[in-house]
Design a protein around this motif. Structure first.
Motif, PDB file in Angstrom:
ATOM      1  N   LEU A 198      -3.398   9.892  -3.451  1.00 16.43           N
ATOM      2  CA  LEU A 198      -3.711   8.677  -4.185  1.00 16.43           C
ATOM      3  C   LEU A 198      -3.401   7.486  -3.305  1.00 16.43           C
ATOM      4  O   LEU A 198      -2.289   7.358  -2.800  1.00 16.43           O
ATOM      5  CB  LEU A 198      -2.882   8.580  -5.467  1.00 16.43           C
ATOM      6  CG  LEU A 198      -2.982   9.752  -6.429  1.00 16.43           C
ATOM      7  CD1 LEU A 198      -2.108   9.487  -7.652  1.00 16.43           C
ATOM      8  CD2 LEU A 198      -4.405  10.032  -6.824  1.00 16.43           C
ATOM      9  N   VAL A 199      -4.384   6.624  -3.109  1.00 14.77           N
ATOM     10  CA  VAL A 199      -4.171   5.390  -2.353  1.00 14.77           C
ATOM     11  C   VAL A 199      -3.975   4.276  -3.371  1.00 14.77           C
ATOM     12  O   VAL A 199      -4.856   3.999  -4.182  1.00 14.77           O
ATOM     13  CB  VAL A 199      -5.379   5.074  -1.444  1.00 14.77           C
ATOM     14  CG1 VAL A 199      -5.124   3.805  -0.655  1.00 14.77           C
ATOM     15  CG2 VAL A 199      -5.665   6.250  -0.510  1.00 14.77           C
ATOM     16  N   LYS A 253       5.092   4.466   1.971  1.00 17.53           N
ATOM     17  CA  LYS A 253       4.758   3.063   1.677  1.00 17.53           C
ATOM     18  C   LYS A 253       4.412   2.374   2.974  1.00 17.53           C
ATOM     19  O   LYS A 253       5.065   2.562   4.002  1.00 17.53           O
ATOM     20  CB  LYS A 253       5.952   2.365   1.009  1.00 17.53           C
ATOM     21  CG  LYS A 253       6.297   2.912  -0.345  1.00 17.53           C
ATOM     22  CD  LYS A 253       7.465   2.154  -0.962  1.00 17.53           C
ATOM     23  CE  LYS A 253       7.963   2.800  -2.233  1.00 17.53           C
ATOM     24  NZ  LYS A 253       7.060   2.800  -3.323  1.00 17.53           N
ATOM     25  N   ILE A 254       3.339   1.584   2.927  1.00 13.30           N
ATOM     26  CA  ILE A 254       2.883   0.853   4.099  1.00 13.30           C
ATOM     27  C   ILE A 254       2.908  -0.622   3.746  1.00 13.30           C
ATOM     28  O   ILE A 254       2.284  -1.052   2.782  1.00 13.30           O
ATOM     29  CB  ILE A 254       1.448   1.280   4.486  1.00 13.30           C
ATOM     30  CG1 ILE A 254       1.404   2.784   4.722  1.00 13.30           C
ATOM     31  CG2 ILE A 254       0.971   0.500   5.698  1.00 13.30           C
ATOM     32  CD1 ILE A 254       0.004   3.342   4.806  1.00 13.30           C
ATOM     33  N   GLY A 262       0.128  -1.284  -6.712  1.00 15.48           N
ATOM     34  CA  GLY A 262       0.339  -0.500  -7.921  1.00 15.48           C
ATOM     35  C   GLY A 262      -0.916   0.011  -8.590  1.00 15.48           C
ATOM     36  O   GLY A 262      -0.835   0.724  -9.590  1.00 15.48           O
ATOM     37  N   ASN A 263      -2.086  -0.335  -8.054  1.00 18.11           N
ATOM     38  CA  ASN A 263      -3.351   0.133  -8.634  1.00 18.11           C
ATOM     39  C   ASN A 263      -3.968   1.216  -7.762  1.00 18.11           C
ATOM     40  O   ASN A 263      -4.085   1.034  -6.541  1.00 18.11           O
ATOM     41  CB  ASN A 263      -4.345  -1.032  -8.755  1.00 18.11           C
ATOM     42  CG  ASN A 263      -3.822  -2.126  -9.653  1.00 18.11           C
ATOM     43  OD1 ASN A 263      -3.423  -1.872 -10.782  1.00 18.11           O
ATOM     44  ND2 ASN A 263      -3.813  -3.338  -9.149  1.00 18.11           N
ATOM     45  N   ILE A 264      -4.375   2.320  -8.374  1.00 19.19           N
ATOM     46  CA  ILE A 264      -5.029   3.396  -7.625  1.00 19.19           C
ATOM     47  C   ILE A 264      -6.423   2.928  -7.225  1.00 19.19           C
ATOM     48  O   ILE A 264      -7.231   2.580  -8.080  1.00 19.19           O
ATOM     49  CB  ILE A 264      -5.115   4.688  -8.462  1.00 19.19           C
ATOM     50  CG1 ILE A 264      -3.715   5.204  -8.789  1.00 19.19           C
ATOM     51  CG2 ILE A 264      -5.919   5.752  -7.713  1.00 19.19           C
ATOM     52  CD1 ILE A 264      -3.696   6.353  -9.786  1.00 19.19           C
ATOM     53  N   VAL A 295       0.850  -1.189   0.000  1.00 17.98           N
ATOM     54  CA  VAL A 295       0.000   0.000   0.000  1.00 17.98           C
ATOM     55  C   VAL A 295       0.887   1.241   0.000  1.00 17.98           C
ATOM     56  O   VAL A 295       1.824   1.341   0.786  1.00 17.98           O
ATOM     57  CB  VAL A 295      -0.924   0.024   1.233  1.00 17.98           C
ATOM     58  CG1 VAL A 295      -1.779   1.280   1.239  1.00 17.98           C
ATOM     59  CG2 VAL A 295      -1.805  -1.220   1.252  1.00 17.98           C
ATOM     60  N   THR A 296       0.579   2.160  -0.911  1.00 18.13           N
ATOM     61  CA  THR A 296       1.320   3.410  -0.998  1.00 18.13           C
ATOM     62  C   THR A 296       0.323   4.562  -0.996  1.00 18.13           C
ATOM     63  O   THR A 296      -0.712   4.490  -1.653  1.00 18.13           O
ATOM     64  CB  THR A 296       2.161   3.479  -2.290  1.00 18.13           C
ATOM     65  OG1 THR A 296       3.020   2.343  -2.344  1.00 18.13           O
ATOM     66  CG2 THR A 296       2.993   4.748  -2.333  1.00 18.13           C
TER      67      THR A 296
END
Ligand code: FES
Length: 57
Positions: free
Chosen positions: A15-16, A55-56, A20-22, A4-5
């Motif tokens: 943007l969550v 980054k989580i 790699g997918n929003i 998760v970023t």
């Protein structure tokens, strides 16, 4: 575990991203009519902010 970023876009929303997918765009300018989601109003009001990300996991 998912990657998760959270990305704060320059002059725009948070943007969550998951793997790699929003998955969500969250308002950080305070002017969205669809809070907590960004509705694009930041561009109309001239919101200014620097980009950053965390980054989580
Ligand atoms: S960041 Fe897009 S409407 Fe607030």
């Amino acid at each position: 575990m998912a990657n998760v970023t959270i990305k704060a876009k320059e002059n725009g929303p948070l943007l969550v991203e998951v793997d790699g997918n929003i998955v969500s765009k969250l308002c950080r300018c305070g002017a969205s009519e669809s809070k907590p989601k960004c509705d694009g109003t930041h561009a109309k009001i001239g919101f200014k902010a620097e980009s950053s990300e965390i980054k989580i996991g």
